[in-house]
Scaffold this motif. Structure first.
Motif, mmCIF file in Angstrom:
data_model
loop_
_atom_site.group_PDB
_atom_site.id
_atom_site.type_symbol
_atom_site.label_atom_id
_atom_site.label_comp_id
_atom_site.label_asym_id
_atom_site.label_seq_id
_atom_site.Cartn_x
_atom_site.Cartn_y
_atom_site.Cartn_z
ATOM 1 N N ASN A 8 35.514 44.616 44.611
ATOM 2 C CA ASN A 8 36.784 43.757 44.800
ATOM 3 C C ASN A 8 36.390 42.349 44.739
ATOM 4 O OD1 ASN A 8 39.301 44.201 44.274
ATOM 5 N ND2 ASN A 8 39.674 43.384 46.616
ATOM 6 N N CYS A 9 35.001 41.797 45.150
ATOM 7 C CA CYS A 9 34.671 40.325 45.232
ATOM 8 C C CYS A 9 34.542 39.900 43.415
ATOM 9 C CB CYS A 9 33.516 40.269 45.732
ATOM 10 S SG CYS A 9 32.939 38.571 45.788
ATOM 11 N N ILE A 10 34.354 40.648 42.650
ATOM 12 C CA ILE A 10 34.314 40.579 41.112
ATOM 13 C C ILE A 10 35.444 39.810 40.703
ATOM 14 C CG2 ILE A 10 33.722 41.244 38.923
ATOM 15 C CD1 ILE A 10 32.131 43.541 40.444
ATOM 16 N N ALA A 11 35.350 38.634 40.175
ATOM 17 C CA ALA A 11 36.388 38.089 39.384
ATOM 18 C C ALA A 11 37.168 37.183 40.574
ATOM 19 C CB ALA A 11 37.135 38.840 38.333
ATOM 20 N N CYS A 12 37.050 37.304 41.770
ATOM 21 C CA CYS A 12 37.611 36.579 42.926
ATOM 22 C C CYS A 12 36.569 35.454 43.601
ATOM 23 C CB CYS A 12 37.976 37.528 44.060
ATOM 24 S SG CYS A 12 39.439 38.836 43.364
ATOM 25 N N LYS A 13 35.665 36.195 43.990
ATOM 26 C CA LYS A 13 34.702 35.010 44.664
ATOM 27 C C LYS A 13 35.229 34.244 45.638
ATOM 28 C CE LYS A 13 31.526 32.122 42.731
ATOM 29 N NZ LYS A 13 30.614 31.806 41.756
ATOM 30 N N GLU A 49 36.856 38.049 57.508
ATOM 31 C CA GLU A 49 37.101 36.702 56.627
ATOM 32 C C GLU A 49 37.363 37.012 55.354
ATOM 33 O OE1 GLU A 49 37.519 33.976 58.321
ATOM 34 O OE2 GLU A 49 37.188 34.812 60.143
ATOM 35 N N CYS A 50 37.191 37.989 54.621
ATOM 36 C CA CYS A 50 37.095 38.216 53.341
ATOM 37 C C CYS A 50 38.536 38.510 52.755
ATOM 38 C CB CYS A 50 36.378 39.534 52.891
ATOM 39 S SG CYS A 50 36.515 39.780 51.078
ATOM 40 N N PRO A 51 39.269 37.558 52.145
ATOM 41 C CA PRO A 51 40.697 38.115 51.617
ATOM 42 C C PRO A 51 40.994 39.215 50.913
ATOM 43 C CG PRO A 51 40.214 35.620 51.605
ATOM 44 C CD PRO A 51 39.164 36.276 51.952
ATOM 45 N N ALA A 52 39.864 39.484 50.098
ATOM 46 C CA ALA A 52 39.919 40.473 49.072
ATOM 47 C C ALA A 52 39.388 41.625 49.650
ATOM 48 C CB ALA A 52 38.838 40.160 47.714
ATOM 49 N N ASP A 53 39.052 41.889 50.950
ATOM 50 C CA ASP A 53 38.645 43.027 51.584
ATOM 51 C C ASP A 53 37.517 43.829 50.866
ATOM 52 O OD1 ASP A 53 38.799 44.954 53.785
ATOM 53 O OD2 ASP A 53 40.080 46.078 52.658
ATOM 54 N N ALA A 54 36.661 43.010 50.422
ATOM 55 C CA ALA A 54 35.483 43.270 49.635
ATOM 56 C C ALA A 54 34.216 43.583 50.434
ATOM 57 C CB ALA A 54 35.265 42.285 48.538
ATOM 58 N N ILE A 55 34.065 43.378 51.829
ATOM 59 C CA ILE A 55 33.085 43.502 52.400
ATOM 60 C C ILE A 55 32.982 44.695 53.316
ATOM 61 C CG2 ILE A 55 31.392 42.575 54.411
ATOM 62 C CD1 ILE A 55 32.425 39.645 53.375
ATOM 63 N N ARG A 56 32.029 45.483 53.477
ATOM 64 C CA ARG A 56 32.140 46.933 53.937
ATOM 65 C C ARG A 56 30.816 47.322 54.651
ATOM 66 N NH1 ARG A 56 37.152 47.546 54.020
ATOM 67 N NH2 ARG A 56 38.237 48.241 52.018
ATOM 68 N N ALA A 57 31.039 47.984 55.813
ATOM 69 C CA ALA A 57 29.859 48.192 56.618
ATOM 70 C C ALA A 57 29.213 49.514 55.681
ATOM 71 C CB ALA A 57 30.111 48.997 57.828
ATOM 72 N N ASP A 58 27.920 49.490 55.462
ATOM 73 C CA ASP A 58 27.088 50.461 54.791
ATOM 74 C C ASP A 58 27.159 52.024 55.467
ATOM 75 O OD1 ASP A 58 25.460 50.286 57.097
ATOM 76 O OD2 ASP A 58 23.543 50.236 56.014
ATOM 77 N N PRO A 86 37.843 29.560 45.404
ATOM 78 C CA PRO A 86 37.747 30.834 44.736
ATOM 79 C C PRO A 86 37.793 30.929 43.133
ATOM 80 C CG PRO A 86 39.666 30.828 45.774
ATOM 81 C CD PRO A 86 38.951 29.433 46.244
ATOM 82 N N LEU A 87 37.521 31.695 42.336
ATOM 83 C CA LEU A 87 37.589 31.641 40.974
ATOM 84 C C LEU A 87 39.074 31.467 40.560
ATOM 85 C CD1 LEU A 87 35.081 34.378 39.871
ATOM 86 C CD2 LEU A 87 34.703 31.830 39.734
ATOM 87 N N PRO A 88 39.622 30.765 39.546
ATOM 88 C CA PRO A 88 40.830 30.753 39.243
ATOM 89 C C PRO A 88 41.508 32.119 39.086
ATOM 90 C CG PRO A 88 39.659 29.429 37.862
ATOM 91 C CD PRO A 88 38.676 30.176 38.703
ATOM 92 N N ASP A 92 45.049 36.989 40.632
ATOM 93 C CA ASP A 92 45.467 37.813 39.716
ATOM 94 C C ASP A 92 44.680 39.170 39.721
ATOM 95 O OD1 ASP A 92 47.363 36.099 38.871
ATOM 96 O OD2 ASP A 92 46.296 35.188 37.340
ATOM 97 N N LEU A 93 43.408 39.218 40.038
ATOM 98 C CA LEU A 93 42.589 40.168 39.898
ATOM 99 C C LEU A 93 42.299 40.928 41.256
ATOM 100 C CD1 LEU A 93 40.227 38.858 36.881
ATOM 101 C CD2 LEU A 93 42.282 40.517 36.886
ATOM 102 N N ASP A 94 42.697 40.280 42.193
ATOM 103 C CA ASP A 94 42.300 41.065 43.660
ATOM 104 C C ASP A 94 43.043 42.155 43.770
ATOM 105 O OD1 ASP A 94 41.941 41.421 46.254
ATOM 106 O OD2 ASP A 94 42.993 39.730 47.252
ATOM 107 N N GLY A 95 42.062 43.256 43.959
ATOM 108 C CA GLY A 95 42.625 44.590 43.975
ATOM 109 C C GLY A 95 42.791 45.466 42.899
ATOM 110 N N THR A 96 42.255 44.745 41.595
ATOM 111 C CA THR A 96 42.196 45.548 40.427
ATOM 112 C C THR A 96 41.118 46.363 40.461
ATOM 113 O OG1 THR A 96 43.078 43.631 39.089
ATOM 114 C CG2 THR A 96 41.804 45.220 37.918
#
Length: 112
Positions: A8-13, A49-58, A86-88, A92-96
């Motif tokens: 979910n970090c992809i294209a958001c950063k 801290e991640c607005p995209a909820d892209a960070i996870r525990a292993d 963040p990327l422009p 739009d792509l968060d959660g895609t």
């Protein structure tokens, strides 16, 4: 345990996570971040801290591929120690779904 960045970090950063990391274990690609699993001290301050909820525990299900992914790219990309905009495309792509197949770039971040 360690933390990893997922697709979910992809294209958001979003880089809010970088500013709170006490050990500078984030690495920056052209359109996402990764965490070096051997450098992460498992403090967990980055996850909320991640607005995209892209960070996870292993320890969550199906994280093995993300551990390998984060390790691979953290050894190829430059470290990032300060937050950036963040990327422009972030809102739009968060959660895609499926961004790994459709939007991922292996390129490292461009030098500032």
């Amino acid at each position: 345990m360690t933390f990893v960045v997922t697709d979910n970090c992809i294209a958001c950063k979003y880089t809010d996570c970088v500013s709170v990391c006490p050990v500078d274990c984030f690495y920056e690609g052209e359109n996402m971040l990764v965490i070096h699993p051997d450098e992460c001290i498992d403090c967990g301050v980055c996850e909320p801290e991640c607005p995209a909820d892209a960070i996870r525990a292993d320890t969550e299900p199906d994280m093995e591929k993300w551990i390998d992914f984060n390790r691979k790219y953290s050894e190829l990309w430059p470290v990032i120690v300060e937050a950036k905009e963040p990327l422009p495309s972030a809102e739009d792509l968060d959660g895609t779904p499926g961004k790994l197949d459709t939007h991922f770039s292996e390129k490292p971040a461009e030098a500032a």
